[in-house]
Motif scaffolding. Sequence first.
Motif, PDB file in Angstrom:
ATOM      1  N   GLN A 277     -45.412   7.109  94.734  1.00 20.57           N
ATOM      2  CA  GLN A 277     -44.732   5.959  95.313  1.00 20.57           C
ATOM      3  C   GLN A 277     -45.491   4.675  94.972  1.00 20.57           C
ATOM      4  OE1 GLN A 277     -43.478   6.528  99.325  1.00 20.57           O
ATOM      5  NE2 GLN A 277     -42.177   4.712  99.332  1.00 20.57           N
ATOM      6  N   HIS A 296     -31.794  17.106  91.690  1.00 14.85           N
ATOM      7  CA  HIS A 296     -32.000  16.008  92.641  1.00 14.85           C
ATOM      8  C   HIS A 296     -31.442  14.725  92.039  1.00 14.85           C
ATOM      9  CE1 HIS A 296     -34.711  18.623  94.950  1.00 14.85           C
ATOM     10  NE2 HIS A 296     -35.131  19.029  93.763  1.00 14.85           N
ATOM     11  N   ALA A 306     -38.937   5.356  97.784  1.00 15.86           N
ATOM     12  CA  ALA A 306     -38.812   6.390  98.804  1.00 15.86           C
ATOM     13  C   ALA A 306     -37.878   7.517  98.363  1.00 15.86           C
ATOM     14  CB  ALA A 306     -38.313   5.772 100.102  1.00 15.86           C
ATOM     15  N   GLY A 307     -36.805   7.165  97.640  1.00 15.42           N
ATOM     16  CA  GLY A 307     -35.868   8.188  97.193  1.00 15.42           C
ATOM     17  C   GLY A 307     -36.483   9.137  96.189  1.00 15.42           C
ATOM     18  N   THR A 308     -37.265   8.597  95.252  1.00 13.56           N
ATOM     19  CA  THR A 308     -37.926   9.444  94.260  1.00 13.56           C
ATOM     20  C   THR A 308     -38.980  10.317  94.938  1.00 13.56           C
ATOM     21  OG1 THR A 308     -37.554   7.784  92.528  1.00 13.56           O
ATOM     22  CG2 THR A 308     -39.241   9.454  92.100  1.00 13.56           C
ATOM     23  N   ARG A 309     -39.697   9.738  95.888  1.00  8.82           N
ATOM     24  CA  ARG A 309     -40.697  10.532  96.612  1.00  8.82           C
ATOM     25  C   ARG A 309     -40.035  11.659  97.388  1.00  8.82           C
ATOM     26  NH1 ARG A 309     -43.506  10.920 101.566  1.00  8.82           N
ATOM     27  NH2 ARG A 309     -45.698  11.518 101.248  1.00  8.82           N
ATOM     28  N   SER A 310     -38.900  11.388  98.010  1.00 15.02           N
ATOM     29  CA  SER A 310     -38.180  12.411  98.754  1.00 15.02           C
ATOM     30  C   SER A 310     -37.745  13.544  97.830  1.00 15.02           C
ATOM     31  CB  SER A 310     -36.965  11.795  99.453  1.00 15.02           C
ATOM     32  OG  SER A 310     -36.224  12.772 100.144  1.00 15.02           O
ATOM     33  N   ALA A 311     -37.265  13.187  96.640  1.00 17.80           N
ATOM     34  CA  ALA A 311     -36.847  14.204  95.671  1.00 17.80           C
ATOM     35  C   ALA A 311     -38.041  15.012  95.188  1.00 17.80           C
ATOM     36  CB  ALA A 311     -36.148  13.537  94.490  1.00 17.80           C
ATOM     37  N   LEU A 313     -40.826  15.589  96.833  1.00 15.05           N
ATOM     38  CA  LEU A 313     -41.223  16.468  97.931  1.00 15.05           C
ATOM     39  C   LEU A 313     -40.312  17.695  98.007  1.00 15.05           C
ATOM     40  CD1 LEU A 313     -41.969  13.839 100.735  1.00 15.05           C
ATOM     41  CD2 LEU A 313     -43.605  15.521  99.848  1.00 15.05           C
ATOM     42  N   ALA A 314     -39.010  17.467  97.913  1.00 16.32           N
ATOM     43  CA  ALA A 314     -38.060  18.576  97.991  1.00 16.32           C
ATOM     44  C   ALA A 314     -38.286  19.558  96.852  1.00 16.32           C
ATOM     45  CB  ALA A 314     -36.632  18.048  97.963  1.00 16.32           C
ATOM     46  N   ARG A 317     -41.530  21.606  97.409  1.00 17.48           N
ATOM     47  CA  ARG A 317     -41.344  22.668  98.402  1.00 17.48           C
ATOM     48  C   ARG A 317     -40.586  23.849  97.802  1.00 17.48           C
ATOM     49  NH1 ARG A 317     -39.830  18.034 101.961  1.00 17.48           N
ATOM     50  NH2 ARG A 317     -41.707  17.487 103.166  1.00 17.48           N
ATOM     51  N   GLY A 325     -45.550  14.703  97.349  1.00 16.90           N
ATOM     52  CA  GLY A 325     -44.733  13.642  96.780  1.00 16.90           C
ATOM     53  C   GLY A 325     -45.332  12.978  95.559  1.00 16.90           C
TER      54      GLY A 325
END
Length: 337
Positions: A277, A296, A306-311, A313-314, A317, A325
């Motif tokens: 990020q 994603h 934030a959107g790239t970090r969320s992707a 992270l997903a 996992r 992230g």
Amino acid sequence: MCEHHGPTSESDRAGRPGRRALVRGAGGMVLAGGVLAVGAEGAAAATSQNGWPAGSSSSVPLTRLTVGAATFPAGVRSGQVATVLGYVVRRYDREVERLVSGWCWGHAYRPIRGASTLSNHSSGTAIDCNAPRHPLGKAGTFSAAQRSRIHAILADCDGVVRWGGDYSGRKDEMHFEIDVRPGDARLAALVKRIGGGGGGSTPPATTWSTVRQGSTGFRVTAVQHLLRHRGARLTADGIFGAGTKAAVVAFQRGKGLAADGVVGARTWAALVVTVQQGSRGQAVVAAQKALTARGHRLAADGIFGAGTRSAALAYQRSASLTADGVVGQRTWARLTL
């Protein structure tokens, strides 16, 4: 185990010259009704068809192999073999067809069906993929496109791995096996090339794909954006042509790597850039496009928000990676594998 679906044959290769047949030790070994009865000394002396020491799960060093939805019961031989078979099966899951839970097999101490020679499964050097879909003795269970992808994977294994669909006799299209003897220099060279290190007792944490002239797709696109981040002038079109090869060669020379124009483990490791990020630029675009290819949806705008970090992270996992992230070496390797 595997006998449920008949995935246990190395076909008509039981009498192939140069292959060591079953060794009878002082402990004795007999075939009674198709079942192996093995004494301790007999097990110690036995080798599978490809020359590797064979035995029960208590005598063969095994490691767990899980890819996608599938776990290979009993696992595969630890070290270099696990590195190579893990590489093959991950590419199979990604490029040929998805593995199905309960349909895949690893180590099992038994003879080749219809022969007295020990199967390569007995040494943990063979795997079966989606066995019910590709039964023993049946040819043509894969499409022409799938066969082409399988042969591309085998070509990248430099003769170390053999596919049962290529047997001259009875076909075994579920089956992949190590086709070199212990200590063969080609095995160590392949492990080194795909990122497995020196062949320790456990499989490597990081394995990289290989892309070269003629390759296409999102991995090539990632390479092109990463090269652009490094200053190369080229179009990120997902086609590994002469221009991309020239840019790879120039990058490799600048890093003191073998300048062969092939993006393998060492070149990937030198080429990728850790992004997180707040990062911006072509390396972020590469990560965004790779994440999109993995399902994603992201705008490839070169801004790690934030959107790239969320992707990220997903994805981490889902791939059993540390979910922080941050797209570093391990995440890059899995994204592009």
